[in-house]
Design a protein around this motif. Sequence first.
Motif, mmCIF file in Angstrom:
data_model
loop_
_atom_site.group_PDB
_atom_site.id
_atom_site.type_symbol
_atom_site.label_atom_id
_atom_site.label_comp_id
_atom_site.label_asym_id
_atom_site.label_seq_id
_atom_site.Cartn_x
_atom_site.Cartn_y
_atom_site.Cartn_z
ATOM 1 N N GLU A 133 39.273 23.217 26.220
ATOM 2 C CA GLU A 133 38.286 22.997 25.171
ATOM 3 C C GLU A 133 37.657 21.630 25.346
ATOM 4 O O GLU A 133 38.324 20.659 25.705
ATOM 5 N N ASN A 134 36.353 21.568 25.114
ATOM 6 C CA ASN A 134 35.672 20.285 25.003
ATOM 7 C C ASN A 134 34.772 20.357 23.781
ATOM 8 O O ASN A 134 34.861 21.309 23.008
ATOM 9 N N SER A 135 33.904 19.387 23.595
ATOM 10 C CA SER A 135 33.130 19.339 22.353
ATOM 11 C C SER A 135 32.141 20.490 22.195
ATOM 12 O O SER A 135 31.734 20.798 21.077
ATOM 13 N N SER A 136 31.777 21.154 23.276
ATOM 14 C CA SER A 136 30.783 22.216 23.146
ATOM 15 C C SER A 136 31.263 23.604 23.561
ATOM 16 O O SER A 136 30.577 24.585 23.307
ATOM 17 N N TYR A 137 32.433 23.703 24.175
ATOM 18 C CA TYR A 137 32.841 24.969 24.778
ATOM 19 C C TYR A 137 34.354 25.129 24.673
ATOM 20 O O TYR A 137 35.089 24.153 24.714
ATOM 21 N N TYR A 138 34.823 26.381 24.555
ATOM 22 C CA TYR A 138 36.260 26.624 24.570
ATOM 23 C C TYR A 138 36.586 27.912 25.312
ATOM 24 O O TYR A 138 35.754 28.812 25.411
ATOM 25 N N GLU A 139 37.801 27.950 25.867
ATOM 26 C CA GLU A 139 38.345 29.148 26.495
ATOM 27 C C GLU A 139 39.807 29.258 26.104
ATOM 28 O O GLU A 139 40.527 28.267 26.126
ATOM 29 N N TYR A 140 40.219 30.448 25.743
ATOM 30 C CA TYR A 140 41.625 30.742 25.477
ATOM 31 C C TYR A 140 41.999 31.932 26.344
ATOM 32 O O TYR A 140 41.219 32.882 26.456
ATOM 33 N N THR B 179 43.540 38.219 29.456
ATOM 34 C CA THR B 179 42.556 38.291 28.396
ATOM 35 C C THR B 179 41.970 36.899 28.219
ATOM 36 O O THR B 179 42.698 35.931 27.979
ATOM 37 N N LEU B 180 40.658 36.778 28.358
ATOM 38 C CA LEU B 180 39.972 35.501 28.276
ATOM 39 C C LEU B 180 38.961 35.552 27.143
ATOM 40 O O LEU B 180 38.120 36.454 27.102
ATOM 41 N N THR B 181 39.065 34.618 26.214
ATOM 42 C CA THR B 181 38.115 34.512 25.112
ATOM 43 C C THR B 181 37.375 33.196 25.269
ATOM 44 O O THR B 181 37.999 32.142 25.375
ATOM 45 N N THR B 182 36.055 33.259 25.304
ATOM 46 C CA THR B 182 35.240 32.056 25.461
ATOM 47 C C THR B 182 34.232 31.982 24.328
ATOM 48 O O THR B 182 33.841 32.993 23.746
ATOM 49 N N PRO C 18 28.535 30.968 16.863
ATOM 50 C CA PRO C 18 28.336 32.122 17.744
ATOM 51 C C PRO C 18 29.609 32.960 17.855
ATOM 52 O O PRO C 18 30.720 32.446 17.769
ATOM 53 N N ILE C 19 29.432 34.233 18.054
ATOM 54 C CA ILE C 19 30.565 35.143 18.222
ATOM 55 C C ILE C 19 31.186 34.899 19.593
ATOM 56 O O ILE C 19 30.475 34.835 20.592
ATOM 57 N N PRO C 20 32.505 34.744 19.653
ATOM 58 C CA PRO C 20 33.147 34.522 20.954
ATOM 59 C C PRO C 20 33.045 35.763 21.840
ATOM 60 O O PRO C 20 32.925 36.883 21.359
ATOM 61 N N PHE C 21 33.097 35.533 23.139
ATOM 62 C CA PHE C 21 33.072 36.600 24.128
ATOM 63 C C PHE C 21 34.489 36.819 24.620
ATOM 64 O O PHE C 21 35.194 35.872 24.949
ATOM 65 N N LYS C 22 34.915 38.083 24.673
ATOM 66 C CA LYS C 22 36.264 38.422 25.132
ATOM 67 C C LYS C 22 36.162 39.300 26.373
ATOM 68 O O LYS C 22 35.406 40.268 26.389
ATOM 69 N N ASP C 23 36.930 38.938 27.404
ATOM 70 C CA ASP C 23 36.948 39.688 28.649
ATOM 71 C C ASP C 23 38.393 39.994 29.007
ATOM 72 O O ASP C 23 39.273 39.146 28.826
#
Length: 118
Positions: free
Chosen positions: A36-43, A57-60, A72-77
């Motif tokens: 995570e940084n100030s503008s973007y995150y990934e779990y 499973t990657l959520t961004t 914004p709605i997170p994207f899940k892959d």
Amino acid sequence: MTNTTDWKTALNSEKDFKNFITDYFQKHEELTGNYENSSYYEYYTVRLDSRDGLIITLTTGLNTTGNTGMSPIPFKDVEKLSIEQFRQLILHKKFADMHTSLTDVFKTVAGVPDAVNE
């Protein structure tokens, strides 16, 4: 059957690596991480499924700044890899740090920025 506790040593054999990964997920159930940084995150979450192999499973998403009231709605892959596909992926990637952990490898495979340099 070799009981290998070092994932780097287990990479040398398809059978040893499969045993290592299976044993790892029997003990840990799943592996989770984030970036995570100030503008973007990934779990991300990695688990082992007896039928589908490794399931990543990657959520961004974007971190919002300001008071817009909307985020914004997170994207899940979801990616599925066999244990051997994962082993081959590791074997063909170059990990600069000799002390890279299995968690760092999962981060790199999941595409988390600067995963090995953290």
